[in-house]
Design a protein around this motif. Structure first.
Motif, PDB file in Angstrom:
ATOM      1  N   VAL A  45      38.970  69.954  -1.071  1.00 38.95           N
ATOM      2  CA  VAL A  45      38.840  68.536  -0.730  1.00 38.95           C
ATOM      3  C   VAL A  45      38.083  68.389   0.585  1.00 38.95           C
ATOM      4  O   VAL A  45      37.262  67.481   0.748  1.00 38.95           O
ATOM      5  CB  VAL A  45      40.223  67.849  -0.671  1.00 38.95           C
ATOM      6  N   GLY A  46      38.343  69.285   1.528  1.00 40.38           N
ATOM      7  CA  GLY A  46      37.598  69.256   2.794  1.00 40.38           C
ATOM      8  C   GLY A  46      36.116  69.485   2.579  1.00 40.38           C
ATOM      9  O   GLY A  46      35.274  68.795   3.161  1.00 40.38           O
ATOM     10  N   TRP A  47      35.775  70.459   1.733  1.00 39.32           N
ATOM     11  CA  TRP A  47      34.366  70.696   1.425  1.00 39.32           C
ATOM     12  C   TRP A  47      33.747  69.499   0.710  1.00 39.32           C
ATOM     13  O   TRP A  47      32.589  69.153   0.960  1.00 39.32           O
ATOM     14  CB  TRP A  47      34.209  71.945   0.587  1.00 39.32           C
ATOM     15  N   ALA A  48      34.504  68.871  -0.167  1.00 43.55           N
ATOM     16  CA  ALA A  48      34.005  67.681  -0.858  1.00 43.55           C
ATOM     17  C   ALA A  48      33.740  66.556   0.134  1.00 43.55           C
ATOM     18  O   ALA A  48      32.741  65.838   0.031  1.00 43.55           O
ATOM     19  CB  ALA A  48      34.997  67.224  -1.922  1.00 43.55           C
ATOM     20  N   MET A  49      34.626  66.430   1.117  1.00 44.33           N
ATOM     21  CA  MET A  49      34.446  65.389   2.131  1.00 44.33           C
ATOM     22  C   MET A  49      33.174  65.643   2.947  1.00 44.33           C
ATOM     23  O   MET A  49      32.376  64.725   3.182  1.00 44.33           O
ATOM     24  CB  MET A  49      35.652  65.354   3.062  1.00 44.33           C
ATOM     25  N   PHE A  50      32.952  66.888   3.360  1.00 45.01           N
ATOM     26  CA  PHE A  50      31.746  67.188   4.135  1.00 45.01           C
ATOM     27  C   PHE A  50      30.484  67.036   3.292  1.00 45.01           C
ATOM     28  O   PHE A  50      29.440  66.625   3.805  1.00 45.01           O
ATOM     29  CB  PHE A  50      31.831  68.581   4.749  1.00 45.01           C
ATOM     30  N   SER A  51      30.564  67.328   2.012  1.00 43.27           N
ATOM     31  CA  SER A  51      29.413  67.108   1.130  1.00 43.27           C
ATOM     32  C   SER A  51      29.092  65.623   1.015  1.00 43.27           C
ATOM     33  O   SER A  51      27.926  65.225   1.020  1.00 43.27           O
ATOM     34  CB  SER A  51      29.682  67.678  -0.261  1.00 43.27           C
ATOM     35  N   MET A  52      30.123  64.798   0.922  1.00 45.19           N
ATOM     36  CA  MET A  52      29.906  63.348   0.842  1.00 45.19           C
ATOM     37  C   MET A  52      29.305  62.829   2.146  1.00 45.19           C
ATOM     38  O   MET A  52      28.397  61.984   2.130  1.00 45.19           O
ATOM     39  CB  MET A  52      31.216  62.633   0.529  1.00 45.19           C
ATOM     40  N   ILE A  53      29.801  63.324   3.267  1.00 48.06           N
ATOM     41  CA  ILE A  53      29.243  62.909   4.561  1.00 48.06           C
ATOM     42  C   ILE A  53      27.774  63.326   4.652  1.00 48.06           C
ATOM     43  O   ILE A  53      26.926  62.570   5.138  1.00 48.06           O
ATOM     44  CB  ILE A  53      30.080  63.481   5.719  1.00 48.06           C
ATOM     45  N   GLY A  54      27.454  64.531   4.176  1.00 46.37           N
ATOM     46  CA  GLY A  54      26.055  64.973   4.159  1.00 46.37           C
ATOM     47  C   GLY A  54      25.185  64.072   3.307  1.00 46.37           C
ATOM     48  O   GLY A  54      24.067  63.731   3.693  1.00 46.37           O
ATOM     49  N   ALA A  55      25.702  63.668   2.136  1.00 46.31           N
ATOM     50  CA  ALA A  55      24.933  62.767   1.266  1.00 46.31           C
ATOM     51  C   ALA A  55      24.695  61.428   1.951  1.00 46.31           C
ATOM     52  O   ALA A  55      23.599  60.869   1.867  1.00 46.31           O
ATOM     53  CB  ALA A  55      25.669  62.572  -0.057  1.00 46.31           C
ATOM     54  N   ILE A  56      25.696  60.923   2.643  1.00 45.47           N
ATOM     55  CA  ILE A  56      25.553  59.644   3.344  1.00 45.47           C
ATOM     56  C   ILE A  56      24.530  59.757   4.468  1.00 45.47           C
ATOM     57  O   ILE A  56      23.663  58.893   4.629  1.00 45.47           O
ATOM     58  CB  ILE A  56      26.917  59.159   3.869  1.00 45.47           C
ATOM     59  N   ILE A  57      24.600  60.830   5.240  1.00 44.77           N
ATOM     60  CA  ILE A  57      23.674  61.013   6.364  1.00 44.77           C
ATOM     61  C   ILE A  57      22.236  61.121   5.862  1.00 44.77           C
ATOM     62  O   ILE A  57      21.333  60.460   6.393  1.00 44.77           O
ATOM     63  CB  ILE A  57      24.071  62.242   7.201  1.00 44.77           C
ATOM     64  N   PHE A  58      22.013  61.959   4.826  1.00 41.49           N
ATOM     65  CA  PHE A  58      20.657  62.088   4.308  1.00 41.49           C
ATOM     66  C   PHE A  58      20.187  60.808   3.624  1.00 41.49           C
ATOM     67  O   PHE A  58      18.999  60.497   3.632  1.00 41.49           O
ATOM     68  CB  PHE A  58      20.550  63.285   3.361  1.00 41.49           C
ATOM     69  N   GLY A  59      21.103  60.023   3.054  1.00 42.37           N
ATOM     70  CA  GLY A  59      20.740  58.725   2.487  1.00 42.37           C
ATOM     71  C   GLY A  59      20.289  57.747   3.555  1.00 42.37           C
ATOM     72  O   GLY A  59      19.337  56.989   3.362  1.00 42.37           O
ATOM     73  N   ILE A  60      20.965  57.772   4.706  1.00 46.37           N
ATOM     74  CA  ILE A  60      20.560  56.906   5.816  1.00 46.37           C
ATOM     75  C   ILE A  60      19.203  57.330   6.355  1.00 46.37           C
ATOM     76  O   ILE A  60      18.333  56.486   6.631  1.00 46.37           O
ATOM     77  CB  ILE A  60      21.635  56.919   6.918  1.00 46.37           C
ATOM     78  N   ILE A  61      18.985  58.643   6.484  1.00 48.04           N
ATOM     79  CA  ILE A  61      17.674  59.127   6.942  1.00 48.04           C
ATOM     80  C   ILE A  61      16.598  58.703   5.955  1.00 48.04           C
ATOM     81  O   ILE A  61      15.518  58.246   6.359  1.00 48.04           O
ATOM     82  CB  ILE A  61      17.706  60.659   7.113  1.00 48.04           C
ATOM     83  N   ASP A  62      16.878  58.812   4.665  1.00 44.98           N
ATOM     84  CA  ASP A  62      15.908  58.422   3.647  1.00 44.98           C
ATOM     85  C   ASP A  62      15.585  56.937   3.715  1.00 44.98           C
ATOM     86  O   ASP A  62      14.457  56.534   3.475  1.00 44.98           O
ATOM     87  CB  ASP A  62      16.416  58.774   2.253  1.00 44.98           C
ATOM     88  N   PHE A  63      16.563  56.123   4.063  1.00 45.10           N
ATOM     89  CA  PHE A  63      16.322  54.682   4.182  1.00 45.10           C
ATOM     90  C   PHE A  63      15.202  54.387   5.183  1.00 45.10           C
ATOM     91  O   PHE A  63      14.384  53.500   4.974  1.00 45.10           O
ATOM     92  CB  PHE A  63      17.603  53.967   4.610  1.00 45.10           C
ATOM     93  N   PHE A  64      15.149  55.159   6.266  1.00 48.81           N
ATOM     94  CA  PHE A  64      14.125  54.923   7.281  1.00 48.81           C
ATOM     95  C   PHE A  64      12.822  55.656   6.989  1.00 48.81           C
ATOM     96  O   PHE A  64      11.795  55.334   7.565  1.00 48.81           O
ATOM     97  CB  PHE A  64      14.658  55.324   8.656  1.00 48.81           C
ATOM     98  N   VAL A  65      12.835  56.640   6.106  1.00 49.27           N
ATOM     99  CA  VAL A  65      11.635  57.414   5.793  1.00 49.27           C
ATOM    100  C   VAL A  65      10.890  56.860   4.594  1.00 49.27           C
ATOM    101  O   VAL A  65       9.677  56.948   4.528  1.00 49.27           O
ATOM    102  CB  VAL A  65      12.015  58.903   5.543  1.00 49.27           C
TER     103      VAL A  65
END
Length: 95
Positions: A45-65
């Motif tokens: 579950v911890g790994w799943a949480m960090f994967s979701m956070i990674g997806a959110i962070i890269f999604g935010i970066i993609d929004f600006f790119v």
């Protein structure tokens, strides 16, 4: 190819990979919880949480790119429709 489009595609691929990992880790935690106990389930579950956070962070970066308008958006389609309708792509009246 436009470098912004290339970066957009790479970032979307990274987001999709992170989301697939999230689902996989969560499913593993559910499947392994009865057999190996709470510690293993909590780990996944911890790994799943960090994967979701990674997806959110890269999604935010993609929004600006991501490219705005042009081939990846509807700007060309809207301009062509306006030109076919009025013979011009002007959107403001002359003063």
């Amino acid at each position: 190819m436009n470098p912004r489009i290339t970066w957009h595609r790479v970032l979307i691929t990274v987001v999709v990979v992170f989301l697939v990992l999230t689902v996989g880790f969560y499913a593993a935690s559910v499947l392994l919880a009865p057999a190996d106990g709470r510690n293993t389930a909590g780990l996944f579950v911890g790994w799943a949480m960090f994967s979701m956070i990674g997806a959110i962070i890269f999604g935010i970066i993609d929004f600006f790119v991501r490219p705005l308008g042009g081939r990846s958006g509807d700007a060309d389609v809207m301009a062509a429709a306006e030109e076919a309708r009025t013979g011009s792509t002007r959107t403001q009246q002359t003063r």
